[in-house]
Enzyme design. Sequence first.
Site, PDB file in Angstrom:
ATOM      1  N   TRP A 161      18.212  75.555 -26.518  1.00 37.54           N
ATOM      2  CA  TRP A 161      19.113  76.566 -27.094  1.00 37.54           C
ATOM      3  C   TRP A 161      18.908  76.671 -28.594  1.00 37.54           C
ATOM      4  CZ3 TRP A 161      19.769  78.962 -23.001  1.00 37.54           C
ATOM      5  CH2 TRP A 161      20.040  78.325 -21.796  1.00 37.54           C
ATOM      6  N   ASP A 162      18.673  75.539 -29.246  1.00 38.70           N
ATOM      7  CA  ASP A 162      18.354  75.574 -30.671  1.00 38.70           C
ATOM      8  C   ASP A 162      17.053  76.328 -30.939  1.00 38.70           C
ATOM      9  OD1 ASP A 162      20.526  74.260 -31.795  1.00 38.70           O
ATOM     10  OD2 ASP A 162      19.575  72.291 -31.782  1.00 38.70           O
TER      11      ASP A 162
END
Lengths: 406, 406
Positions: A161-162
């Site tokens: 997600w980062d």
Amino acid sequence: MNAPLQGLRIVEISAFVAAPLAAMTLAQLGAEVIRIDPVGGNIDINRWPLAPNGNSIYWASLNKAKKSVTLALDTPEGQALARSIICDPAPNGGIVLTNLPPRGWMSYAQLAEHRPDLIMMRLTGNHDGSAAVDYTVNCASGFPIATGDSPAPVNHVLPAWDVGAGLYLALGILAAERVRRLEGRGQEITLALSDVMLATVGNLGYIGDVMINGTSREPIGNHLYGAFGRDFATADGRRVMLAAISNRQWRAIGKATGLSEKLAMIGALMEVDLDSEGGLFQARDAICAVLAPWFERRNLEQVRASLDGSGVLWGVYQDFRQLVEEDARCSLANPIFGEIEQEGIGRLLAPRGPLSFSASATPPVCQAPVIGKDTEHTLRQILKLTDEEIGQLIANKVIEETMTKV
Amino acid sequence: MNAPLQGLRIVEISAFVAAPLAAMTLAQLGAEVIRIDPVGGNIDINRWPLAPNGNSIYWASLNKAKKSVTLALDTPEGQALARSIICDPAPNGGIVLTNLPPRGWMSYAQLAEHRPDLIMMRLTGNHDGSAAVDYTVNCASGFPIATGDSPAPVNHVLPAWDVGAGLYLALGILAAERVRRLEGRGQEITLALSDVMLATVGNLGYIGDVMINGTSREPIGNHLYGAFGRDFATADGRRVMLAAISNRQWRAIGKATGLSEKLAMIGALMEVDLDSEGGLFQARDAICAVLAPWFERRNLEQVRASLDGSGVLWGVYQDFRQLVEEDARCSLANPIFGEIEQEGIGRLLAPRGPLSFSASATPPVCQAPVIGKDTEHTLRQILKLTDEEIGQLIANKVIEETMTKV
């Protein structure tokens, strides 16, 4: 030839993975990126993995090709310097990327007083501004429950997600810069980390699967969902991933292993159509039962000899060490890699950005800065500060003297 | 106000996840995206998850806000039509995104004969042009070996390399379009899926960890690497993720659970400095032993009441159904979602792109096209074909008659 983003200046005030990755990605496309941190570094300066001397390999890896400026950001004087660098009137400047909250001097309104066409890209945790990080977003996503072969959640190791958020941030900056170039106006763009997760879950069809079918995808181990694929053990204790997402790839497996006839029997055996992806998925256990002995009787080199060039889609499982030591793609033979001497860490194989341009220059692989290294130079170059003014900042502890000597 | 990419036209000829996601991302920023497929759809048209009537929820989810044109791409006549759409002289056109190999009519050289400033963004498997997909890239990355709590590889369920590649593709198109606008020249940009993996492994420090420390990260279950974090079971059978990547977050855990004093004893007990991230990681088992009973004695609502608003970084594990049914972020209360009637599938909660612009319009959430729906309209609008010419194409089976009636 220029690099694609030659001349563009991005100021970054951030930490951790997403925003630093975004700014590094733009630096690797040729932008000038100035990362501003508190004196001594931000909260991510000591993040693991570390070199034996304690320097962060992580930090060096996510901040390549940037300039590093450190200022006492908790003082009005430090904030004023940061603001002056962000709002410098250079036409290709005036872009700031941050994961700080929109308060005080770091609000869009206050900064835009000093540069009305400012572009500010801001990462938040949730869309309401509350905190979230990759770990707390991931647990909510549904993926850990669907990972592995039991109902127990399995966290991902890749901070996906980062990484996704970092690339959306870079994209948002270029989209807003296009608007500014064409229409003259700046703006604030926001991205919530959890919205990256929510959009992705929706984009891949899992929200629809719940709403239309009332089903929530279950864990299926290492099986490929909706077609054929799984891992297999070889005679010498290695594992390979085998996949078929087209009929051509499926037929290639039968041909390369000499098991076409047996595999064809599975259609009747399991009462499925093996010419459909869904049929392959439904018959996956029978297919794997036929294929597993073929792999168990061969070592990796024999598997490679049979499958390479056969049209079979496959790959070898590797740990990070095997990736670095055994995979030719992870070496100077691959043009995305260069070798750098990373100050304070050592000699590293380091990637440039993965995009290759046929008619723009590719910036070479660059090392990361030592923290604070570019402070004095940047203050002189952009803000035109004099020796006396620099000395006063050191005396006032707004900048660090040691940093100016590197 | 216009959307950020208002007026830009992208032609996509691709399949699966990465390239369709890239084009959809640009469509969600306001670009006109025309996806051209073979008559009946490309190889991804039936990909799972499916609705009960067999229509692909996956396809609909990854192709929102696009136009769909279907042509007999295996015929010279179909190829000529696709080429004319790609190379149409509109100033904001002339951009094509594909994962087809660079052969014949789809080579940059042949297309650029018809539009010298063509921008072509091409996704390949490996940098040498050989095939690779998310599954075969992932096994090589090192992450499956480091996932879970045993040396057995665990495949990810999120196709993270495809998602990352999709976002790099979108970024590459905007970077090249900026070059064309400023300097007038088009170009071919390439991206290899495995290079996205290699760059990411390097960017996160894992290549450096091998080269500098000679270590390859081992599986550590659901523990957070290099600081504190793990999952905990609650009294009512739910699980939560708890994390501390700053001293403030670490202290908040002690305060919210009332366990500060016990947690402080762990420093002496395990001979580590709990004010350092590394100390927290080294003492993780002792920390978890102290915290686990606190969670086991409380149900999820009690945990929520204690932790919400306390500065503790935490989240609940959810499967996809719980995400959709229980998480307010996954509802119309979150502005990234809209409700659409997806033709052939049904009513869906669907995300727009996750970037929010303060001074550009946000395109509304749009449904995906029915396959081939925009064929006739596009041929009339862009290529100015007449009724007679359209009729001839139908007679020659270059386009499908049924498609023109939708």
